[in-house]
Write a protein that holds these residues in place. Structure first.
Motif, PDB file in Angstrom:
ATOM      1  N   LEU A 164       0.828  -1.211   0.000  1.00  0.00           N
ATOM      2  CA  LEU A 164       0.000   0.000   0.000  1.00  0.00           C
ATOM      3  C   LEU A 164       0.862   1.261   0.000  1.00  0.00           C
ATOM      4  N   MET A 165       1.905   1.277   0.837  1.00  0.00           N
ATOM      5  CA  MET A 165       2.780   2.449   0.890  1.00  0.00           C
ATOM      6  C   MET A 165       3.483   2.662  -0.445  1.00  0.00           C
ATOM      7  N   LYS A 166       3.900   1.572  -1.060  1.00  0.00           N
ATOM      8  CA  LYS A 166       4.565   1.658  -2.357  1.00  0.00           C
ATOM      9  C   LYS A 166       3.603   2.202  -3.408  1.00  0.00           C
ATOM     10  N   ASN A 167       2.361   1.743  -3.378  1.00  0.00           N
ATOM     11  CA  ASN A 167       1.345   2.178  -4.334  1.00  0.00           C
ATOM     12  C   ASN A 167       1.035   3.670  -4.152  1.00  0.00           C
ATOM     13  N   ILE A 168       0.914   4.106  -2.905  1.00  0.00           N
ATOM     14  CA  ILE A 168       0.640   5.527  -2.627  1.00  0.00           C
ATOM     15  C   ILE A 168       1.799   6.386  -3.117  1.00  0.00           C
ATOM     16  N   LYS A 169       3.017   5.916  -2.867  1.00  0.00           N
ATOM     17  CA  LYS A 169       4.199   6.656  -3.302  1.00  0.00           C
ATOM     18  C   LYS A 169       4.210   6.789  -4.820  1.00  0.00           C
ATOM     19  N   THR A 170       3.866   5.727  -5.507  1.00  0.00           N
ATOM     20  CA  THR A 170       3.831   5.756  -6.980  1.00  0.00           C
ATOM     21  C   THR A 170       2.809   6.777  -7.471  1.00  0.00           C
ATOM     22  N   LYS A 171       1.616   6.767  -6.865  1.00  0.00           N
ATOM     23  CA  LYS A 171       0.568   7.715  -7.268  1.00  0.00           C
ATOM     24  C   LYS A 171       1.007   9.158  -7.038  1.00  0.00           C
ATOM     25  N   LEU A 172       1.648   9.412  -5.903  1.00  0.00           N
ATOM     26  CA  LEU A 172       2.111  10.771  -5.603  1.00  0.00           C
ATOM     27  C   LEU A 172       3.184  11.207  -6.605  1.00  0.00           C
ATOM     28  N   ASN A 173       4.065  10.303  -6.964  1.00  0.00           N
ATOM     29  CA  ASN A 173       5.098  10.635  -7.944  1.00  0.00           C
ATOM     30  C   ASN A 173       4.486  10.929  -9.310  1.00  0.00           C
ATOM     31  N   GLU A 174       3.491  10.125  -9.696  1.00  0.00           N
ATOM     32  CA  GLU A 174       2.823  10.348 -10.979  1.00  0.00           C
ATOM     33  C   GLU A 174       2.099  11.690 -10.975  1.00  0.00           C
ATOM     34  N   GLU A 175       1.442  12.015  -9.857  1.00  0.00           N
ATOM     35  CA  GLU A 175       0.737  13.300  -9.753  1.00  0.00           C
ATOM     36  C   GLU A 175       1.728  14.462  -9.802  1.00  0.00           C
ATOM     37  N   LYS A 176       2.877  14.273  -9.147  1.00  0.00           N
ATOM     38  CA  LYS A 176       3.897  15.319  -9.154  1.00  0.00           C
ATOM     39  C   LYS A 176       4.401  15.556 -10.576  1.00  0.00           C
ATOM     40  N   SER A 177       4.591  14.477 -11.312  1.00  0.00           N
ATOM     41  CA  SER A 177       5.050  14.604 -12.701  1.00  0.00           C
ATOM     42  C   SER A 177       3.998  15.305 -13.559  1.00  0.00           C
ATOM     43  N   ALA A 178       2.721  14.925 -13.380  1.00  0.00           N
ATOM     44  CA  ALA A 178       1.634  15.544 -14.149  1.00  0.00           C
ATOM     45  C   ALA A 178       1.545  17.034 -13.845  1.00  0.00           C
TER      46      ALA A 178
ATOM     47  N   VAL B 279      -5.531   6.850   3.774  1.00  0.00           N
ATOM     48  CA  VAL B 279      -4.615   7.760   3.090  1.00  0.00           C
ATOM     49  C   VAL B 279      -4.724   7.571   1.577  1.00  0.00           C
ATOM     50  N   SER B 280      -4.765   6.316   1.149  1.00  0.00           N
ATOM     51  CA  SER B 280      -4.862   6.019  -0.280  1.00  0.00           C
ATOM     52  C   SER B 280      -6.133   6.613  -0.875  1.00  0.00           C
ATOM     53  N   GLN B 281      -7.239   6.473  -0.161  1.00  0.00           N
ATOM     54  CA  GLN B 281      -8.510   7.018  -0.647  1.00  0.00           C
ATOM     55  C   GLN B 281      -8.439   8.543  -0.738  1.00  0.00           C
ATOM     56  N   THR B 282      -7.842   9.162   0.287  1.00  0.00           N
ATOM     57  CA  THR B 282      -7.719  10.621   0.289  1.00  0.00           C
ATOM     58  C   THR B 282      -6.826  11.093  -0.849  1.00  0.00           C
ATOM     59  N   VAL B 283      -5.716  10.382  -1.059  1.00  0.00           N
ATOM     60  CA  VAL B 283      -4.795  10.736  -2.142  1.00  0.00           C
ATOM     61  C   VAL B 283      -5.494  10.602  -3.493  1.00  0.00           C
ATOM     62  N   GLU B 284      -6.258   9.534  -3.676  1.00  0.00           N
ATOM     63  CA  GLU B 284      -6.981   9.342  -4.937  1.00  0.00           C
ATOM     64  C   GLU B 284      -7.971  10.478  -5.172  1.00  0.00           C
ATOM     65  N   GLY B 285      -8.680  10.899  -4.088  1.00  0.00           N
ATOM     66  CA  GLY B 285      -9.606  12.025  -4.213  1.00  0.00           C
ATOM     67  C   GLY B 285      -8.879  13.309  -4.576  1.00  0.00           C
ATOM     68  N   HIS B 286      -7.727  13.501  -3.948  1.00  0.00           N
ATOM     69  CA  HIS B 286      -6.928  14.698  -4.234  1.00  0.00           C
ATOM     70  C   HIS B 286      -6.451  14.690  -5.689  1.00  0.00           C
ATOM     71  N   ILE B 287      -5.955  13.548  -6.140  1.00  0.00           N
ATOM     72  CA  ILE B 287      -5.458  13.437  -7.513  1.00  0.00           C
ATOM     73  C   ILE B 287      -6.591  13.663  -8.514  1.00  0.00           C
ATOM     74  N   TYR B 288      -7.759  13.117  -8.196  1.00  0.00           N
ATOM     75  CA  TYR B 288      -8.916  13.295  -9.074  1.00  0.00           C
ATOM     76  C   TYR B 288      -9.291  14.778  -9.176  1.00  0.00           C
ATOM     77  N   ALA B 289      -9.322  15.463  -8.024  1.00  0.00           N
ATOM     78  CA  ALA B 289      -9.674  16.885  -8.007  1.00  0.00           C
ATOM     79  C   ALA B 289      -8.643  17.708  -8.773  1.00  0.00           C
ATOM     80  N   GLN B 290      -7.337  17.349  -8.589  1.00  0.00           N
ATOM     81  CA  GLN B 290      -6.283  18.049  -9.314  1.00  0.00           C
ATOM     82  C   GLN B 290      -6.421  17.838 -10.821  1.00  0.00           C
ATOM     83  N   GLY B 291      -6.772  16.609 -11.191  1.00  0.00           N
ATOM     84  CA  GLY B 291      -6.954  16.313 -12.611  1.00  0.00           C
ATOM     85  C   GLY B 291      -8.099  17.115 -13.210  1.00  0.00           C
TER      86      GLY B 291
END
Length: 807
Positions: free
Chosen positions: A477-491, A730-742
């Motif tokens: 889970l931590m690895k997956n969250i880190k990957t999502k955050l890195n992808e969002e940072k790149s976007a 945390v994962s759910q919150t990050v996904e919501g944040h990424i969705y809103a940013q998108g």
């Protein structure tokens, strides 16, 4: 004529005008505040509720008759419970509520204050009731009762505003919400309710045989209430701006009822005089007072062109006739002196009506009244300051809850210590020597396998495997969250490169990274502890423990030394175990009680946050203040402080119970060991008993070590389960944040795309126009005329669009 007058003193009942409100955008200011105070994702989560509040307001301000009363009630009730959750001001949710004065045209006030909005809505609830009362047909008894009830209910709304307006609203108010404005509405409604009651009394006089003295009291009270209304119209705040008809009507009614009161009192006096033989002079004085009030009322009516004065004119004629007869009779027969007005006993009013306290102002009341269930809006949106207070309390409680580890460790140490001296198994072995393993000890060995039929080694390996699976799941889970955050940072980086002047998002990404680093550090510490436990499991001494506990009952029985069946039992010395057994029972009770307290402590700490949050939300739903402002600082309200202290005290009480048992353990253990020493000395000469005791002690120690390792593994499994739950959040919150940013990025890109498309379309249209002009061989002037006509047509279309659709 008098009866006719008093049956319809008030021909026309007045209604309180409705307040009108300017359109108001509720959603945008709330969204802006929530994004700034919480986050974009929080705003997105509650967007539908913001829109629901907007719709409730739109419905409420659009009502103009009693059928729309419910729309006002549900909106007001939602505002009431929102007060402690949604701060509305120029520095928070900046919602400018604008309301026009109900009494004075052209006057309005604007406030960013939920209390001002509530007061205006409640005012309109009273206005709707006044309209219903004024429009009710009062020609029947039921009609009079219905109108009277509506006026009293209306009075209740205006009285509520009068009492609570200093608390619920501040700043510049329209005149209708000032003390004189609400006083005018309140007293007018009570006066008209009294007039209905008076009219009913006069109408049913013959049937009920009501006395003139009571009618005089009712008329006096009605007149006094109209007088209070008139005095409000004459106040400095209203006199210069209020339409004169309000003052004229209330003054006319005040004088009319004063005339009626004196008339009925004169009737009471003459009836009494005929019985007791005196009072004829007072009758004349009362008639003169009534006549003067009639004349003053008619003068007001003439000045302000009031109608419906015929009954008062008839009364004046009748009073003059009665006065002439009474004066003549008194001069020729009774010869009484007319008492001066100042000496007459004032008529005391009697008021059977009152302002009915409004119902349905709170959601719970409204649900009960309407037999429906209404969900409070924004129930999960508590002020950040309150959430911070709750988190601080939770941290304190967690610290209190750490005593569970002290209690568990003390219990474990106690059992290990007992096992090292062979207790309690050695007592069970105080027998005739012809049996093997004690039944209680065997049951404890079976408990190590949890009744599964598996051996103890399998139980340990199974729990260890469960621990590793939890750790792997958490790491994934931590690895997956880190990957999502890195992808969002790149976007975000790519987007900012294309749109350098546009700012998307805030500090959420950095906060997520910090949280993830914190969880990673916790995870590394936990895995280090896991390796320590794994080392203990692989230790040869623990391998021997598992081997011993893995033996069958018969194998263990055969290991116990036995006496020769030919031995004389009478020569074997048996030690007295009574005192040792008593001390052991007492000590076991102490440990059991502590385990229960620890279980209660864990449960209370785990549920503390949700329980306290629920209680705070209930406070908010009841409209109770959660915070107070003092010197620019926000602090918890007294009620919230009390609630938190009481909640924390419950945890602290359990903590003290656990600590007290740990303290008591030392003395309890000393008493047990003292009795055990006596017991050991008493049977030290019995070689078989000593051998049995040694083996029992070995098994007891093995059980204790097994339970210790198993408990550590179970704690580790629980830890990873809790960590996984937190990481999923945390994962759910990050996904919501990424969705809103998108969404935000897509909105910006779509806007830019539309602008580019518009420019391309305009260029294409211009090129097409030039080509047509060339093909049709239009002159430069003609082309210009064509272009001008095209522009005019476009303008007309735009105007039509504005008119039809409000573009």
């Amino acid at each position: 004529p008098a009866a006719k007058l008093n049956c319809s003193v008030v021909k026309k009942m007045l209604q309180i005008p409705l307040k009108k409100s300017a359109p108001c955008d509720v959603v945008s200011p709330i969204c802006k505040f929530v994004v700034a105070e919480y986050s974009q994702s929080t705003s997105d989560e509650h967007l539908e509720e913001f829109r629901a509040l907007q719709q409730l307001r739109n419905n409420a301000v659009d009502q103009s008759d009693i059928s729309g009363q419910f729309s006002l009630k549900i909106y007001q009730a939602q505002l009431f419970q929102l007060g402690s959750r949604l701060p509305v001001s120029t520095t928070t949710a900046n919602i400018p509520f604008t309301w026009h004065d109900a009494f004075i045209k052209g006057k309005q006030a604007t406030q960013t204050n939920l209390g001002f909005e509530r007061a205006s809505i409640i005012f309109n609830l009273g206005a709707l009731e006044s309209y219903e009362g004024a429009s009710t047909d009062r020609s029947t008894d039921d009609g009079l009762k219905k109108a009277c009830k509506h006026f009293q209910v209306a009075a209740g709304y205006f009285d509520y505003i009068r009492i609570n307006i200093p608390e619920i609203a501040s700043g510049v108010l329209t005149c209708d919400l000032t003390p004189n404005g609400t006083g005018l509405a309140l007293n007018l409604m009570l006066a008209q309710a009294m007039s209905c009651y008076y009219e009913m009394a006069v109408r049913k006089r013959a049937e009920t045989k009501i006395k003139p003295s009571l009618l005089a009291k009712l008329a006096t009270q009605t007149g006094l209430m109209f007088k209070k209304s008139y005095e409000c119209t004459e106040s400095p705040a209203l006199a210069s701006q209020l339409d004169a008809s309000w003052g004229a009507h209330t003054k006319f009614q005040h004088l009319s009822f004063e005339a009626a009161a004196q008339y009925w009192q004169s009737q009471h006096v003459i009836n009494t005089a005929k019985e007791v033989g005196k009072g004829y002079g007072e009758e004349i004085s009362r008639i003169k007072l009534s006549l003067r009030a009639c004349q003053e009322a008619l003068a007001v009516a003439a000045t302000h062109k009031l109608t419906a004065t015929q009954s008062l004119t008839d009364l004046s004629v009748k009073l003059n006739e009665n006065l002439a007869i009474s004066i003549s009779d008194n001069r020729t027969v009774y010869l009484e002196v007319e008492p001066p007005e100042s000496s007459l006993v004032p008529i005391q009013g009697a008021s059977p009506v009152k302002a009915v306290p409004p119902s349905g102002l709170h959601l719970t009341e409204l649900s009960k009244d309407s037999n429906q269930t209404f969900k409070p809006l924004l129930i999960t949106l508590l002020p950040v300051s309150v959430l911070k207070i709750i988190d601080e309390s939770m941290n304190k409680v967690k610290t209190l809850g750490e005593v569970k580890d002290i209690g568990k460790r003390a219990t474990r140490d106690a059992r290990q210590h007992l096992a090292s001296v062979g207790l309690p198994g050695s007592i069970s072995n105080q027998d005739d020597g012809h049996v093997g393993l004690n039944e209680n000890i065997w049951l404890r060995i079976q408990k190590c396998t949890e009744g599964s039929g598996s051996n103890s080694e399998w139980m340990i390996q199974s729990k260890l495997s469960e621990l590793d699976q939890g750790a792997e799941r958490a790491f994934s889970l931590m690895k997956n969250i880190k990957t999502k955050l890195n992808e969002e940072k790149s976007a975000t980086t790519v987007f900012m490169h294309s749109h350098p002047n546009v700012i998307i998002g805030g500090d959420d990404d950095e906060q997520f990274t910090q949280d993830l680093d914190h969880y990673n550090e916790i995870f590394r510490t936990a895995r280090a502890s896991d390796e320590a436990i794994r080392s203990e499991i692989s230790n040869p001494s623990f391998v021997a423990v598992l081997k011993l506990l893995g033996k069958s009952r018969s194998e263990l029985d055969n290991q116990f030394p036995k006496r020769d069946l030919l031995d004389d039992d009478s020569t074997v010395s048996k030690a007295d175990t009574t005192k040792l057994s008593q001390e052991l029972m007492s000590f076991a009770g102490l440990l059991k009680s502590r385990e229960q307290s620890i279980s209660q402590l864990i449960s209370s700490v785990d549920s503390f946050h949700d329980t306290l949050l629920s209680q705070v939300r209930n406070m908010s739903d009841r409209g109770e203040a959660l915070t107070v402002e003092s010197g620019g600082t926000t602090t918890a309200s007294e009620k919230l402080v009390t609630l938190i202290k009481e909640s924390e005290q419950k945890i602290e009480d359990i903590q003290q119970t656990v600590l007290a048992s740990v303290t008591a353990q030392t003395e309890g253990m000393e008493r047990v060991l003292k009795e055990n020493t006596i017991f050991e000395a008493a049977r030290s000469t019995d070689a078989v008993a000593v051998g049995r005791q040694r083996l029992t002690r070995e098994i007891e120690q093995a059980i204790s070590e097994f339970n210790d390792i198993h408990a550590k593994l179970s704690d580790g499994v629980s830890f990873y389960s809790d960590l996984i739950g937190r990481l999923l959040q945390v994962s759910q919150t990050v996904e919501g944040h990424i969705y809103a940013q998108g969404l935000a990025r897509r909105d910006v890109e779509l806007s830019h795309s539309n602008q580019n498309n518009k420019a391309n379309v305009e260029a294409s249209d211009a090129a097409l126009a030039r080509r047509l002009a060339e093909e049709l061989q239009m002159t430069e002037g003609g082309a210009g005329s064509y272009s001008s006509h095209l522009s005019s047509s476009s303008s007309s279309s735009s105007s039509v669009g504005n008119y039809l659709f409000g573009v």
